[in-house]
Design a protein around this motif. Structure first.
Motif, PDB file in Angstrom:
ATOM      1  N   ARG A   2       0.838  -0.859  -0.083  1.00 51.15           N
ATOM      2  CA  ARG A   2       0.175  -0.051  -0.166  1.00 51.15           C
ATOM      3  C   ARG A   2       0.532   1.028  -0.148  1.00 51.15           C
ATOM      4  O   ARG A   2       0.442   2.692  -0.519  1.00 51.15           O
ATOM      5  CB  ARG A   2      -0.573   0.204   0.949  1.00 51.15           C
ATOM      6  N   TRP A   3       2.308   1.287   1.025  1.00 55.29           N
ATOM      7  CA  TRP A   3       2.956   2.231   0.911  1.00 55.29           C
ATOM      8  C   TRP A   3       3.456   2.511  -1.096  1.00 55.29           C
ATOM      9  O   TRP A   3       3.679   3.803  -0.550  1.00 55.29           O
ATOM     10  CB  TRP A   3       4.330   2.192   1.810  1.00 55.29           C
ATOM     11  N   TRP A   4       3.764   2.025  -1.763  1.00 54.67           N
ATOM     12  CA  TRP A   4       3.983   2.213  -3.358  1.00 54.67           C
ATOM     13  C   TRP A   4       2.834   3.125  -3.652  1.00 54.67           C
ATOM     14  O   TRP A   4       3.475   4.028  -4.447  1.00 54.67           O
ATOM     15  CB  TRP A   4       3.730   0.700  -3.434  1.00 54.67           C
ATOM     16  N   LYS A   5       1.556   2.374  -3.455  1.00 49.74           N
ATOM     17  CA  LYS A   5       1.259   3.607  -4.320  1.00 49.74           C
ATOM     18  C   LYS A   5       0.713   4.774  -3.035  1.00 49.74           C
ATOM     19  O   LYS A   5       0.682   5.748  -4.464  1.00 49.74           O
ATOM     20  CB  LYS A   5      -0.980   2.223  -3.747  1.00 49.74           C
ATOM     21  N   MET A   6       0.566   5.131  -2.135  1.00 49.80           N
ATOM     22  CA  MET A   6       1.220   5.828  -1.691  1.00 49.80           C
ATOM     23  C   MET A   6       2.479   7.198  -2.039  1.00 49.80           C
ATOM     24  O   MET A   6       2.213   8.157  -2.623  1.00 49.80           O
ATOM     25  CB  MET A   6       0.981   5.806  -0.220  1.00 49.80           C
ATOM     26  N   LEU A   7       3.293   6.569  -2.546  1.00 52.67           N
ATOM     27  CA  LEU A   7       4.911   7.177  -2.708  1.00 52.67           C
ATOM     28  C   LEU A   7       4.436   7.508  -3.950  1.00 52.67           C
ATOM     29  O   LEU A   7       4.725   8.748  -4.584  1.00 52.67           O
ATOM     30  CB  LEU A   7       6.020   6.147  -2.580  1.00 52.67           C
ATOM     31  N   GLY A   8       3.891   6.724  -5.262  1.00 55.57           N
ATOM     32  CA  GLY A   8       3.338   6.806  -6.286  1.00 55.57           C
ATOM     33  C   GLY A   8       2.504   7.975  -6.735  1.00 55.57           C
ATOM     34  O   GLY A   8       2.365   8.454  -7.944  1.00 55.57           O
ATOM     35  N   ALA A  10       2.383  10.502  -4.469  1.00 54.94           N
ATOM     36  CA  ALA A  10       2.976  11.765  -4.256  1.00 54.94           C
ATOM     37  C   ALA A  10       3.528  12.434  -5.416  1.00 54.94           C
ATOM     38  O   ALA A  10       3.840  13.464  -5.512  1.00 54.94           O
ATOM     39  CB  ALA A  10       3.978  11.555  -2.336  1.00 54.94           C
ATOM     40  N   GLY A  11       4.237  11.369  -5.887  1.00 53.62           N
ATOM     41  CA  GLY A  11       5.119  11.474  -7.002  1.00 53.62           C
ATOM     42  C   GLY A  11       4.554  12.406  -8.028  1.00 53.62           C
ATOM     43  O   GLY A  11       5.231  13.567  -8.469  1.00 53.62           O
TER      44      GLY A  11
END
Length: 53
Positions: A2-8, A10-11
């Motif tokens: 899930r944190w990968w989605k949030m990082l994406g 944010a980018g």
């Protein structure tokens, strides 16, 4: 994962915000007439020239 989605997300938001800033600056820059640009450049040259003795 899930944190990968949030990082994406944010980018993507960062890229969009950068685009907005660039577009705003470009509109402001294009608002000058050619005569205004020439006058400002001449002022800069005079300010940057060493004083005559």
């Amino acid at each position: 994962m899930r944190w990968w989605k949030m990082l994406g997300l944010a980018g993507i938001m960062g890229v969009a915000a950068t685009g907005v800033v660039i577009a705003r600056a470009e509109r402001r820059r294009r608002a000058y007439t050619p005569e205004e640009i020439k006058a400002r450049l001449r002022e800069r040259v005079v300010e940057g020239a060493p004083p005559h003795e």
